[in-house]
Design a protein around this motif. Structure first.
Motif, PDB file in Angstrom:
ATOM      1  N   TYR A   1      51.360  20.277  55.374  1.00 26.21           N
ATOM      2  CA  TYR A   1      50.451  21.310  55.880  1.00 26.21           C
ATOM      3  C   TYR A   1      49.073  20.706  56.098  1.00 26.21           C
ATOM      4  O   TYR A   1      48.378  20.379  55.138  1.00 26.21           O
ATOM      5  N   GLU A   2      48.706  20.564  57.354  1.00 33.73           N
ATOM      6  CA  GLU A   2      47.402  20.006  57.633  1.00 33.73           C
ATOM      7  C   GLU A   2      46.448  21.136  57.990  1.00 33.73           C
ATOM      8  O   GLU A   2      46.763  21.957  58.843  1.00 33.73           O
ATOM      9  N   VAL A   3      45.312  21.184  57.319  1.00 29.09           N
ATOM     10  CA  VAL A   3      44.337  22.220  57.631  1.00 29.09           C
ATOM     11  C   VAL A   3      43.031  21.548  58.037  1.00 29.09           C
ATOM     12  O   VAL A   3      42.479  20.754  57.289  1.00 29.09           O
TER      13      VAL A   3
ATOM     14  N   LEU B   1      42.813  31.085  53.330  1.00 33.56           N
ATOM     15  CA  LEU B   1      43.900  30.683  54.228  1.00 33.56           C
ATOM     16  C   LEU B   1      45.276  30.838  53.588  1.00 33.56           C
ATOM     17  O   LEU B   1      46.271  30.984  54.281  1.00 33.56           O
ATOM     18  N   VAL B   2      45.357  30.789  52.240  1.00 41.16           N
ATOM     19  CA  VAL B   2      46.656  31.000  51.587  1.00 41.16           C
ATOM     20  C   VAL B   2      46.822  32.446  51.124  1.00 41.16           C
ATOM     21  O   VAL B   2      47.791  32.771  50.449  1.00 41.16           O
TER      22      VAL B   2
ATOM     23  N   ASN C   1      41.549  33.248  63.510  1.00 42.37           N
ATOM     24  CA  ASN C   1      42.918  33.677  63.764  1.00 42.37           C
ATOM     25  C   ASN C   1      43.611  32.657  64.658  1.00 42.37           C
ATOM     26  O   ASN C   1      42.946  31.845  65.307  1.00 42.37           O
ATOM     27  N   PRO C   2      44.955  32.702  64.703  1.00 44.08           N
ATOM     28  CA  PRO C   2      45.670  31.779  65.595  1.00 44.08           C
ATOM     29  C   PRO C   2      45.114  31.905  67.014  1.00 44.08           C
ATOM     30  O   PRO C   2      44.918  33.023  67.499  1.00 44.08           O
ATOM     31  N   GLY C   3      44.811  30.765  67.634  1.00 41.32           N
ATOM     32  CA  GLY C   3      44.243  30.790  68.980  1.00 41.32           C
ATOM     33  C   GLY C   3      42.728  30.685  69.001  1.00 41.32           C
ATOM     34  O   GLY C   3      42.139  30.366  70.026  1.00 41.32           O
ATOM     35  N   ASP C   4      42.078  30.956  67.859  1.00 38.56           N
ATOM     36  CA  ASP C   4      40.629  30.743  67.768  1.00 38.56           C
ATOM     37  C   ASP C   4      40.372  29.265  67.474  1.00 38.56           C
ATOM     38  O   ASP C   4      41.231  28.589  66.909  1.00 38.56           O
TER      39      ASP C   4
ATOM     40  N   ARG D   1      32.261  18.622  64.295  1.00 40.81           N
ATOM     41  CA  ARG D   1      33.451  17.878  63.825  1.00 40.81           C
ATOM     42  C   ARG D   1      34.441  18.803  63.147  1.00 40.81           C
ATOM     43  O   ARG D   1      34.091  19.872  62.673  1.00 40.81           O
ATOM     44  N   GLY D   2      35.685  18.341  63.148  1.00 34.77           N
ATOM     45  CA  GLY D   2      36.745  19.092  62.469  1.00 34.77           C
ATOM     46  C   GLY D   2      37.225  20.308  63.245  1.00 34.77           C
ATOM     47  O   GLY D   2      37.487  21.363  62.671  1.00 34.77           O
ATOM     48  N   PHE D   3      37.343  20.195  64.585  1.00 34.49           N
ATOM     49  CA  PHE D   3      37.871  21.311  65.404  1.00 34.49           C
ATOM     50  C   PHE D   3      39.257  21.703  64.886  1.00 34.49           C
ATOM     51  O   PHE D   3      40.110  20.842  64.672  1.00 34.49           O
ATOM     52  N   ALA D   4      39.470  22.991  64.673  1.00 35.37           N
ATOM     53  CA  ALA D   4      40.739  23.423  64.082  1.00 35.37           C
ATOM     54  C   ALA D   4      41.001  24.885  64.400  1.00 35.37           C
ATOM     55  O   ALA D   4      40.097  25.618  64.796  1.00 35.37           O
ATOM     56  N   THR D   5      42.235  25.305  64.191  1.00 31.88           N
ATOM     57  CA  THR D   5      42.564  26.718  64.308  1.00 31.88           C
ATOM     58  C   THR D   5      43.238  27.181  63.020  1.00 31.88           C
ATOM     59  O   THR D   5      43.418  26.382  62.092  1.00 31.88           O
ATOM     60  N   ASP D   6      43.576  28.457  62.928  1.00 29.65           N
ATOM     61  CA  ASP D   6      44.278  28.973  61.758  1.00 29.65           C
ATOM     62  C   ASP D   6      45.629  28.259  61.640  1.00 29.65           C
ATOM     63  O   ASP D   6      46.446  28.336  62.547  1.00 29.65           O
ATOM     64  N   PRO D   7      45.868  27.574  60.527  1.00 28.59           N
ATOM     65  CA  PRO D   7      47.116  26.818  60.409  1.00 28.59           C
ATOM     66  C   PRO D   7      48.327  27.702  60.116  1.00 28.59           C
ATOM     67  O   PRO D   7      49.452  27.205  60.079  1.00 28.59           O
TER      68      PRO D   7
END
Ligand code: ZN
Length: 404
Positions: free
Chosen positions: A84-86, A261-262, A101-104, A227-233
């Motif tokens: 699980y990468e966050v 997130l958990v 949220n997913p897609g953000d 830095r660290g661009f990410a979305t809801d895992p």
């Protein structure tokens, strides 16, 4: 799913679990044969729990791997961080209360100082205080781009988080901090073709940021790096996996972020001492089955190379412990997410002291003090951090047997 066999084994039981994390707890002796930070600390309460309960050591990720705090916490919560990468952006944004949220796309930002040629002269804008950074934050919050929604929030001092919401956004974008001064922030590039729209939008956003930060009121904060661009895992949630209604009591945003997130509820409270944190636990105790408490300063002192300072923080946690014990938890685990030996002034790969105390179910070992050496000899041996949740559920009598 972390341990897909657990949900089927769960049984209902009114029992409560506390996970008390002292960040970077594990240490090393300064001199050969000397005590570690935890061993040097006077911890009469933890020593009593150690004598009654069971000790061991946990391996945060894999032997020899030095973890960051994000993945190390995922492991403590039972999620193998190699699976699980966050992204840090999602952790940080969640931690300051922004919805991801997913897609953000969520990203961490730093204010930096740019010279007249657009080159970075200070990567942290002179480490300006949270108050000094406020005018710059407000200017970033004023930026609007057509077709998307933007939210900017201060994290601390020169740090902020941005969330972008809209259609067709993908977070495969490069970090823009060149890591050295004398260079311009790096342009944002799509690392996959699907991320091109996001790359274009963030490029526009950075250009707008540069414009609004030219205001003299923003002072040294006249540029940004991201830095660290990410979305809801989309991590499996605590309630589903463990059947636990869980709460998080933490001072620092990233730890609140990973908890959210958990599926943990993040508890708001005033103050930042162990006593303040335990008081916050007391307030919400009736409403939860599981409480995660995070103490940050053990790690900070370790990073500073301040052995005596780390000892003092551990002692302050021990001194406040009776407040927590008065709640009569069924299971109390005390450990860290990784080691941060003052001698190394950094995180390290060493296994981390672990204590489990569960009056109804624990099996005592021979150890009577909480420290690296007793934990190395303890009854649980050395085991992966991802196993502590099933151990806790078992000790809380929340699991049925496996097979007939
Ligand atoms: Zn940590």
């Amino acid at each position: 799913m972390p341990y897909e066999y657990i949900p089927d084994l769960l049984k209902s039981k009114q029992s409560k679990i506390i996970l008390l994390i002292m960040d970077g707890l594990g240490g090393l002796p300064i001199e050969a044969g000397g005590p570690t930070e935890l061993e040097a600390a006077a911890t009469p309460n933890m020593d009593r729990l150690a004598a009654e309960g069971t000790l061991g050591q946990i391996t945060p990720i894999r032997p020899g791997i030095t973890p960051g705090s994000g993945p190390a916490h995922l492991a403590l919560f039972g999620y193998d961080p190699l699976h699980y990468e966050v992204g840090r952006g999602a952790l940080e944004a969640n931690g300051v209360g922004l919805d991801v949220n997913p897609g953000d796309i969520a990203v961490r930002g730093n204010f930096c100082t740019l010279d007249p040629n657009g080159l970075i002269s200070d990567r942290r804008a002179g480490r300006i205080s949270s108050e000094e950074a406020m005018p710059a934050i407000e200017r970033l919050q004023s930026i609007q781009l057509p077709g998307i929604e933007l939210e900017v929030r201060q994290v601390k001092e020169y740090r902020f988080a941005v969330v972008m919401r809209g259609e067709g956004l993908h977070p495969q974008l490069n970090d823009t901090d060149p890591q050295v001064t004398g260079k311009a922030p790096l342009p944002i590039r799509a690392l996959e073709p699907s991320a091109q729209r996001a790359a274009d939008l963030f490029t526009q956003w950075v250009a707008e940021a540069q414009k609004v930060l030219a205001d003299p009121l923003t002072g040294k904060a006249n540029g940004v790096t991201l830095r660290g661009f990410a979305t809801d895992p989309g991590l499996p949630q605590y309630g589903d996996v463990y059947g636990l209604k869980a709460a998080c009591v933490a001072v620092y945003p990233m730890y609140r972020g990973v908890s959210k997130l958990v599926g943990m509820d993040v508890i708001k409270f005033a103050g930042d001492t162990p006593t303040d944190e335990f008081a916050a636990v007391e307030k919400v105790w009736d409403g939860y089955d599981f409480v995660f408490i995070h103490i940050k300063k053990t790690d900070s002192k370790g990073e500073d190379g301040d052995f005596a300072g780390k000892v003092k923080i551990i002692e302050s946690v021990d001194a406040a412990l009776p407040k927590l014990l008065a709640l009569n938890p069924d299971v109390l685990m005390i450990t860290g997410d990784h080691s941060t030996p003052a001698r190394m002034k950094s995180h390290s790969w060493h296994p981390v002291p672990f204590l489990i105390w569960a009056p109804a179910t624990h099996r005592p070992d021979f150890e009577t003090q909480f420290g690296e050496r007793p934990c190395a000899r303890g009854g649980l041996g050395t085991f992966p951090a991802v196993d502590i949740m099933s151990l806790a559920l078992a000790h809380a009598e929340r699991m049925n047997k496996y097979g007939a």
